[in-house]
Design a protein around this motif. Sequence first.
Motif, PDB file in Angstrom:
ATOM      1  N   LYS A 153       0.799  -1.214   0.000  1.00  0.00           N
ATOM      2  CA  LYS A 153       0.000   0.000   0.000  1.00  0.00           C
ATOM      3  C   LYS A 153       0.838   1.274   0.000  1.00  0.00           C
ATOM      4  CE  LYS A 153      -3.658  -2.430   2.514  1.00  0.00           C
ATOM      5  NZ  LYS A 153      -4.519  -2.617   1.342  1.00  0.00           N
ATOM      6  N   THR A 154       2.138   1.172   0.242  1.00  0.00           N
ATOM      7  CA  THR A 154       2.993   2.354   0.237  1.00  0.00           C
ATOM      8  C   THR A 154       3.519   2.628  -1.172  1.00  0.00           C
ATOM      9  OG1 THR A 154       4.903   0.996   0.835  1.00  0.00           O
ATOM     10  CG2 THR A 154       3.673   2.019   2.633  1.00  0.00           C
ATOM     11  N   THR A 155       4.108   3.791  -1.347  1.00  0.00           N
ATOM     12  CA  THR A 155       4.517   4.198  -2.705  1.00  0.00           C
ATOM     13  C   THR A 155       5.963   4.678  -2.769  1.00  0.00           C
ATOM     14  OG1 THR A 155       3.662   6.446  -2.297  1.00  0.00           O
ATOM     15  CG2 THR A 155       2.163   4.862  -3.325  1.00  0.00           C
ATOM     16  N   GLU A 156       6.771   4.313  -1.779  1.00  0.00           N
ATOM     17  CA  GLU A 156       8.139   4.811  -1.755  1.00  0.00           C
ATOM     18  C   GLU A 156       9.002   4.119  -2.804  1.00  0.00           C
ATOM     19  OE1 GLU A 156       8.458   1.279   1.088  1.00  0.00           O
ATOM     20  OE2 GLU A 156       6.970   2.814   0.600  1.00  0.00           O
ATOM     21  N   PRO A 157      10.100   4.756  -3.207  1.00  0.00           N
ATOM     22  CA  PRO A 157      11.039   4.118  -4.133  1.00  0.00           C
ATOM     23  C   PRO A 157      11.875   3.078  -3.408  1.00  0.00           C
ATOM     24  CG  PRO A 157      11.887   6.248  -3.463  1.00  0.00           C
ATOM     25  CD  PRO A 157      10.511   6.135  -2.851  1.00  0.00           C
ATOM     26  N   ARG A 158      12.311   2.050  -4.130  1.00  0.00           N
ATOM     27  CA  ARG A 158      13.152   1.018  -3.524  1.00  0.00           C
ATOM     28  C   ARG A 158      14.123   0.441  -4.551  1.00  0.00           C
ATOM     29  NH1 ARG A 158      11.498  -2.326   1.565  1.00  0.00           N
ATOM     30  NH2 ARG A 158      10.198  -0.831   2.671  1.00  0.00           N
ATOM     31  N   LEU A 159      15.180  -0.162  -4.032  1.00  0.00           N
ATOM     32  CA  LEU A 159      16.096  -0.936  -4.859  1.00  0.00           C
ATOM     33  C   LEU A 159      15.454  -2.297  -5.095  1.00  0.00           C
ATOM     34  CD1 LEU A 159      19.083  -0.917  -6.048  1.00  0.00           C
ATOM     35  CD2 LEU A 159      19.656  -2.283  -4.031  1.00  0.00           C
ATOM     36  N   VAL A 160      15.510  -2.781  -6.326  1.00  0.00           N
ATOM     37  CA  VAL A 160      14.882  -4.059  -6.663  1.00  0.00           C
ATOM     38  C   VAL A 160      15.968  -5.080  -6.995  1.00  0.00           C
ATOM     39  CG1 VAL A 160      13.279  -5.268  -8.182  1.00  0.00           C
ATOM     40  CG2 VAL A 160      12.849  -2.882  -7.539  1.00  0.00           C
ATOM     41  N   ILE A 161      15.918  -6.214  -6.300  1.00  0.00           N
ATOM     42  CA  ILE A 161      16.859  -7.308  -6.533  1.00  0.00           C
ATOM     43  C   ILE A 161      16.061  -8.456  -7.142  1.00  0.00           C
ATOM     44  CG2 ILE A 161      18.555  -8.841  -5.470  1.00  0.00           C
ATOM     45  CD1 ILE A 161      18.607  -6.832  -3.086  1.00  0.00           C
ATOM     46  N   PRO A 162      16.201  -8.701  -8.461  1.00  0.00           N
ATOM     47  CA  PRO A 162      15.388  -9.740  -9.116  1.00  0.00           C
ATOM     48  C   PRO A 162      15.994 -11.136  -8.989  1.00  0.00           C
ATOM     49  CG  PRO A 162      16.665  -8.569 -10.757  1.00  0.00           C
ATOM     50  CD  PRO A 162      16.996  -7.935  -9.422  1.00  0.00           C
ATOM     51  N   PHE A 163      15.132 -12.135  -8.870  1.00  0.00           N
ATOM     52  CA  PHE A 163      15.539 -13.534  -8.795  1.00  0.00           C
ATOM     53  C   PHE A 163      15.137 -14.223 -10.104  1.00  0.00           C
ATOM     54  CE2 PHE A 163      15.307 -12.042  -4.572  1.00  0.00           C
ATOM     55  CZ  PHE A 163      16.075 -12.846  -3.756  1.00  0.00           C
ATOM     56  N   PHE A 164      16.080 -14.918 -10.721  1.00  0.00           N
ATOM     57  CA  PHE A 164      15.817 -15.657 -11.954  1.00  0.00           C
ATOM     58  C   PHE A 164      16.157 -17.126 -11.735  1.00  0.00           C
ATOM     59  CE2 PHE A 164      16.945 -11.323 -13.203  1.00  0.00           C
ATOM     60  CZ  PHE A 164      15.903 -10.990 -14.058  1.00  0.00           C
ATOM     61  N   ASN A 165      15.485 -18.009 -12.457  1.00  0.00           N
ATOM     62  CA  ASN A 165      15.853 -19.419 -12.390  1.00  0.00           C
ATOM     63  C   ASN A 165      17.006 -19.689 -13.348  1.00  0.00           C
ATOM     64  OD1 ASN A 165      14.715 -19.549 -14.958  1.00  0.00           O
ATOM     65  ND2 ASN A 165      12.865 -20.613 -14.280  1.00  0.00           N
ATOM     66  N   GLU A 166      17.396 -20.938 -13.475  1.00  0.00           N
ATOM     67  CA  GLU A 166      18.553 -21.276 -14.304  1.00  0.00           C
ATOM     68  C   GLU A 166      18.311 -20.988 -15.780  1.00  0.00           C
ATOM     69  OE1 GLU A 166      20.701 -24.973 -13.175  1.00  0.00           O
ATOM     70  OE2 GLU A 166      19.110 -25.167 -11.671  1.00  0.00           O
ATOM     71  N   GLU A 167      17.038 -20.934 -16.187  1.00  0.00           N
ATOM     72  CA  GLU A 167      16.711 -20.631 -17.580  1.00  0.00           C
ATOM     73  C   GLU A 167      16.572 -19.129 -17.819  1.00  0.00           C
ATOM     74  OE1 GLU A 167      14.864 -23.066 -15.806  1.00  0.00           O
ATOM     75  OE2 GLU A 167      16.363 -24.469 -16.602  1.00  0.00           O
ATOM     76  N   GLY A 168      16.765 -18.338 -16.768  1.00  0.00           N
ATOM     77  CA  GLY A 168      16.686 -16.895 -16.908  1.00  0.00           C
ATOM     78  C   GLY A 168      15.290 -16.317 -16.786  1.00  0.00           C
ATOM     79  N   ARG A 169      14.332 -17.105 -16.287  1.00  0.00           N
ATOM     80  CA  ARG A 169      12.972 -16.606 -16.115  1.00  0.00           C
ATOM     81  C   ARG A 169      12.825 -15.969 -14.729  1.00  0.00           C
ATOM     82  NH1 ARG A 169       9.400 -17.453 -19.854  1.00  0.00           N
ATOM     83  NH2 ARG A 169       7.687 -16.961 -18.428  1.00  0.00           N
ATOM     84  N   LEU A 170      12.136 -14.837 -14.696  1.00  0.00           N
ATOM     85  CA  LEU A 170      11.930 -14.118 -13.445  1.00  0.00           C
ATOM     86  C   LEU A 170      11.028 -14.925 -12.514  1.00  0.00           C
ATOM     87  CD1 LEU A 170      12.359 -11.357 -11.964  1.00  0.00           C
ATOM     88  CD2 LEU A 170      10.180 -10.640 -12.974  1.00  0.00           C
ATOM     89  N   THR A 171      11.488 -15.164 -11.285  1.00  0.00           N
ATOM     90  CA  THR A 171      10.709 -15.951 -10.328  1.00  0.00           C
ATOM     91  C   THR A 171      10.312 -15.153  -9.086  1.00  0.00           C
ATOM     92  OG1 THR A 171      12.741 -16.763  -9.262  1.00  0.00           O
ATOM     93  CG2 THR A 171      11.809 -18.099 -11.056  1.00  0.00           C
TER      94      THR A 171
END
Length: 287
Positions: A125-143
Amino acid sequence: MFFKCHNCDSGKTFGGLLKETDPMLYKQYVMERYQTGVTGPKPNKMPEFEFTKPTFEHKHDEKLIDSLLDRVDKLHEACGDTHTHLAVEYVKERGIPQDVWKRLYHIDDISKISQLAPKYKDRIKTTEPRLVIPFFNEEGRLTGLTLRDYGNSTLRYIMVKINEDSPTVFGLDVISKDKPVRIVEGPLDSLFLDNCLAAAGSSFNKIKDLGIEEPIVIVDNEPRNEAICKILHNNIKEGHKVVIWPDIKEKDINDMVLANLDVEDLISNNTFQNLEAELKFTNWRKC
């Protein structure tokens, strides 16, 4: 119902958890189960279940992450020397190597993350900015993604899962299983080391099913943390190589880097296995 702690890997039945946290309420719970006939001999007749045909969620376009989020290295290129972006300033202060900035993103309003994961629309519900750390599987798909607060929020991290069945392990898309794989707790700590995975917490059990033949387990330097000690000791008993930190005050790898310590040298000289690891572990706990 079962209780599972993903920090220390503790697992209990609901009754076991209730008994440990509130013994008086547990007694009431047992009495209620007895009165309703839940306890006692099991019926001979097997219960009948009705199953509905499963439905599958639409796989999101992986390019959406680049349209919704700003990659930190591109923000740096766009700003140049005349202006410093919030995300760029943050990774600089943390001492994160510039060649891995491409693995980090920035979001100006975290409520927009629901475009990637609709189920979070009413949760964030908040709207602040944040650093995003993405997780991908071995095939490179975002999980999944971790949203890291830039300041001193009480909720420093928000975990967003795109695929509930995928483990929250950072670095699967970049490591090589043909050589020893280092495993640390925090994703940002992993950015300082070669061929490194992050368990995104201290639950290292989820690494076991990934086919890592030569793991080197590196936990934070917290000898008085019972959960950390338990995980480290379990890995020693399983025969894995582990890092037992020497007598230094820094808690994690990022702190060590900022203190100008040679982390590679520390790891190389303090990696142990089997009986030697047991001895070093005993001494480390006394620190």
